[in-house]
Structure formats: C-alpha cells, structure tokens
Design an enzyme around this catalytic site. Structure first.
Site, mmCIF file in Angstrom:
data_model
loop_
_atom_site.group_PDB
_atom_site.id
_atom_site.type_symbol
_atom_site.label_atom_id
_atom_site.label_comp_id
_atom_site.label_asym_id
_atom_site.label_seq_id
_atom_site.Cartn_x
_atom_site.Cartn_y
_atom_site.Cartn_z
ATOM 1 N N ASN A 1 35.303 41.076 40.718
ATOM 2 C CA ASN A 1 35.225 39.820 41.467
ATOM 3 C C ASN A 1 33.788 39.660 41.936
ATOM 4 O OD1 ASN A 1 38.149 38.813 41.766
ATOM 5 N ND2 ASN A 1 38.249 41.015 42.198
ATOM 6 N N GLU A 2 33.036 38.923 41.128
ATOM 7 C CA GLU A 2 31.605 38.753 41.350
ATOM 8 C C GLU A 2 31.357 37.633 42.363
ATOM 9 O OE1 GLU A 2 29.639 40.876 40.255
ATOM 10 O OE2 GLU A 2 29.865 41.349 38.129
#
Ligand code: PGA
Length: 261
Positions: free
Chosen positions: A159-160
C-alpha cells in the site's frame, strides 16, 4: 470513504527492544503461545505474514520452536500480504520462494492452508481474484496476528503513498523508491516488477492484532514521520494509528528519532 479527520487517532503502543533479534524472538514466542492455546481449544490460528528482511528473524525463531520445542503448524493458516505481479511462484524473486525458504519448507504447515496472492493470475479477472482472497480471510474467521514491515515510502504491504484507508486486496503500482530498494535482489531496478497484488489497508486493519516491526537506523525517519504526521494516504502507515490493536515493535535504532516523552 470516511473522511480522515473523522477517524480515531490512537497513540499506538511502542515497544523498543535492544536489538532486532531479541524483539523478533519475543514476537515469535507470542505467535507460538497463540498457536498453542488455540490448538488446545481446537481452533485454527490465522496468521498474516510479511516478506522482506524485517520478519526473517521471527521466522527463524518459529522454525527453531518447531524443531526444538514441538511447535506444530498443522492447524495454522497463513495469508501473505502481497506478491509481485506478474510473478511466477518458482522464480527466486517470488514471495512464494521467500516464504518457502524462510518458513514453510521447515515447518509442518499444510500447503493447502498457505495463501499467497497469485502473481500468475490473468489480469482480466484480477479484481474477482482479489475479492476471493479477501473473502477467504473472512471465511476462515479473520487474521489473528498480522505481521508488517514498513517501507521507506511508508508503505505497509504494498500500500504505497496514495492508498486509501478503506482499500482492500487489489492490483497496485509500485512506488519508484520501493523499486529502487528492491533493485539489489533483482540485479537492477529495471528488473523489478512495476506492479503487485497487495492486501489493502482495510484488510490489514481488520486483524485482531497488528505488529509493525522496524529495525535499524534506515527506518528511523519513516517511523518518526508515521508517528508524528496526521493521518494521510501520503504515508499509508499513518492509518495504523486509527486502530488500538496495533503495536510498533522497534529496535533502539529504528526508535532513535522518536521524541522521548
Ligand atoms: P524490508 O521491507 O523488510 O526489506 O525493510 C519492508 C517493507 O518494504 O515493507
């Protein structure tokens, strides 16, 4: 999606250990206690597992506990956080290979109980695949303990920056810094996949206990940012502060930029 300002903001419990090994042994012992007590009440234990350098000592200690102290994995189910996409499971770069090398090949877990996002799934039906992954976690009663590392981008799983609070398992693009950090393992950055399948923030936050680990000076800045920033998709790990079941386990170096209370 709820507006971030309406979300709770807890101060997560922060446990600081003299070094990564001591911390990892403690985490592995906690996992082992849960597996044993669930076993005694006839229940499975559902683990959420992470890859990368951070959890390696935890897996090493779990293997030791299996070999020397009869810890059984027969009634353990595991879900990995993420996998590169596309990625063949027999590639040495796959997270399947990583998990086999560090844990699964050395314990008595049933291969049917091991779930890792499928890096070979056809792109056109990837959304359905991700929904099924998410549902499977729910069908098995949810994750008891979720292990997390943290990337220098503030990612958890993949989850950037930009990941939403309510995100679920999905196909994502990898951040440039994440690909740079992964380059050594692949030989060069151009070889690092540009995409991955990852559990979402919401998937992670549903776990009954969430342990984020960080070791070394290289993680001190992002740990400070995570702890001192408001909740923001720019630093996905800040969303962990909405959940009181989160604990940060740090070594002294990773904790070294935190303000002393
Ligand atoms: P690392 O990666 O464990 O190799 O530092 C952590 C992460 O990117 O989540």
């Amino acid at each position: 999606m709820p507006h971030v300002s309406s979300l709770g903001n807890y101060n997560p419990v922060v446990s600081v250990y003299p070094d990564a090994k001591v911390a990892s042994i403690d985490i592995a012992q906690r996992i082992a206690s849960l597996i044993r007590s669930n076993h005694q009440s006839g229940k499975q234990t559902v683990l959420g597992l992470a890859t990368g350098s951070t959890p390696i000592y935890v897996y090493e200690e779990l293997v030791r506990l299996h070999r020397e102290e009869h810890l059984r994995f027969k009634d353990v189910v595991s879900f990995n956080l993420d996998e590169y996409f596309p990625m063949q499971p027999d590639s040495p770069h796959s997270y399947v290979a990583f998990m086999q090398k560090h844990l699964f090949d050395h314990v008595d877990i049933n291969p049917d109980n091991v779930y890792i996002p499928d890096g070979t799934h056809p792109r056109e039906s990837i959304e359905d695949y991700c929904r099924t992954y998410e549902q499977k976690i729910g069908d098995l009663g949810g994750i008891d303990i979720q292990l997390l590392g943290i990337g220098r981008t503030g990612h958890i799983g993949f989850n950037e920056p930009g990941a939403e609070f309510d995100s679920q398992t999905r196909l994502v693009e990898l951040n440039d810094l994440t690909r740079t950090d992964a380059a050594a393992g692949f030989g060069e950055k151009e070889q690092v996949p540009t995409e991955a399948i990852t559990m979402g923030i919401d998937t992670i936050l549903k776990a009954r206990k969430i342990i984020l680990m960080a070791w070394g000076k290289g993680k001190a800045a992002i740990i400070k940012k995570m702890m001192e920033s408001d909740l923001t998709p720019d630093i996905p790990a800040t969303f962990l502060k909405t959940c009181e079941r989160v604990e940060l386990v740090l070594d002294t170096e990773a904790a070294s930029d935190l303000r002393k209370e």
